[in-house]
Motif scaffolding. Sequence first.
Motif, PDB file in Angstrom:
ATOM      1  N   ARG A 256      -4.121  13.996   4.922  1.00 14.85           N
ATOM      2  CA  ARG A 256      -3.284  12.799   4.792  1.00 14.85           C
ATOM      3  C   ARG A 256      -1.861  13.081   5.247  1.00 14.85           C
ATOM      4  N   ASN A 282      -4.836   8.613   6.994  1.00 18.38           N
ATOM      5  CA  ASN A 282      -5.893   9.497   6.507  1.00 18.38           C
ATOM      6  C   ASN A 282      -6.896   9.757   7.629  1.00 18.38           C
ATOM      7  N   VAL A 286     -13.063  10.539   4.548  1.00 22.02           N
ATOM      8  CA  VAL A 286     -12.251   9.964   3.470  1.00 22.02           C
ATOM      9  C   VAL A 286     -13.120   9.069   2.584  1.00 22.02           C
TER      10      VAL A 286
END
Length: 390
Positions: A256, A282, A286
């Motif tokens: 991130r 991100n 994820v």
Amino acid sequence: MKSRCLLISVFFFLSLYAKILAQEDSTKVTIPEETPDSIRKKSFLKKLVDYFGDANKNKKNKGFDFSVIGGPHYSSDTKLGLGLVAAGLYRMDRKDTVMSPSNVSLYGDVATSGFYLLGIRGNNLFPKDHFRLVYNLYFFSFPGNFWGIGYENGRNDDNKSSFKRLQNQIKVDFLIRLANNLYLGPNISFDYVAGKDFSNPDLLEGGPESTKNVGAGVALVYDSRDFLTNAFRGFYLKAEQRSYPSFLGNKYAFSRTDVIADYYHPVWKGGIVAMDFHTQLNYGDVPWTMLAPLGGSYRMRGYYEGRYRDNNLVEFQVELRQNIWRRSGATFWVGAGNVFKNFKRFDWSHTLPNYGIGYRWEFKKRVNVRLDLGFGKGEKGFMFNINEAF
């Protein structure tokens, strides 16, 4: 965090404030003869008025200046509840009255819907500001709503589905001063989200209902604000890189990048313009629990937090803060935000508008209690919190 959708009772707040003003402006009068019970009742009220009337006064000789305020609230999401916010100011070096003080805030809430929240956040400034410890710890349980992943799912009202959510977060930054106003240091984070009883589990797109994520990274900060909790002038820039690798026990490995850029400038007597830019990016595997959520109590106020969520988020807001009279102030803001899977799929037409108004009361010196009413595209929300949104 997220003290979302908290609306304090207007009657409670304004009546209390009226008592404070009356106490400040009143002249000495003769008190008629009263019964002992009545005298005890008036004595308690006077103590209450004095408590809030003195809350924003400088207490240079007090090692830890801490005050509490709370009251009932109601919203369509949390229903009837009782909220609590508190603020503390202190200095590790009590002889240094020039440097901005350290601060700590405690926030909590319980509601008839089954929502409960407890958290603490703050900024601990070490002597001569050589080091800073920035922390945020909270847990909450909330019977929430979920629309799925991405802009298209979020805009579809028919996707609104219910689920129960339990979330815990710990985030700590330790910053070392490299030069005047410039800091660098490591950070760690822990996020646990347990979701259950999804009314439409297909919206998870095969993802897990619950996740545990441990992250570590580094943050670079430039901070020239004159006061951390309520800046009148200065810049705040923060670039943060964090990773959630598998060797830390993460089932889903990703990284991130988070960037914040804030600017504060006085425009006329009692008026401050504050601007805030934020992006979260991100990349990797994820989980839905760690996607960038739009909305909440700090940015894009008025949107249900997480209705719009995706890999990436960009948002901007500009706010006019105006002192009106004594400890009272008002704000007006406009903003916009966009969530997107990747830059190739960024679409300007998916940009969401935001605006709102707010009331401010100086609970402590340069520490405001805020009551905000925010509007978005087909949404609105009330927020009650302590300290400015940014």
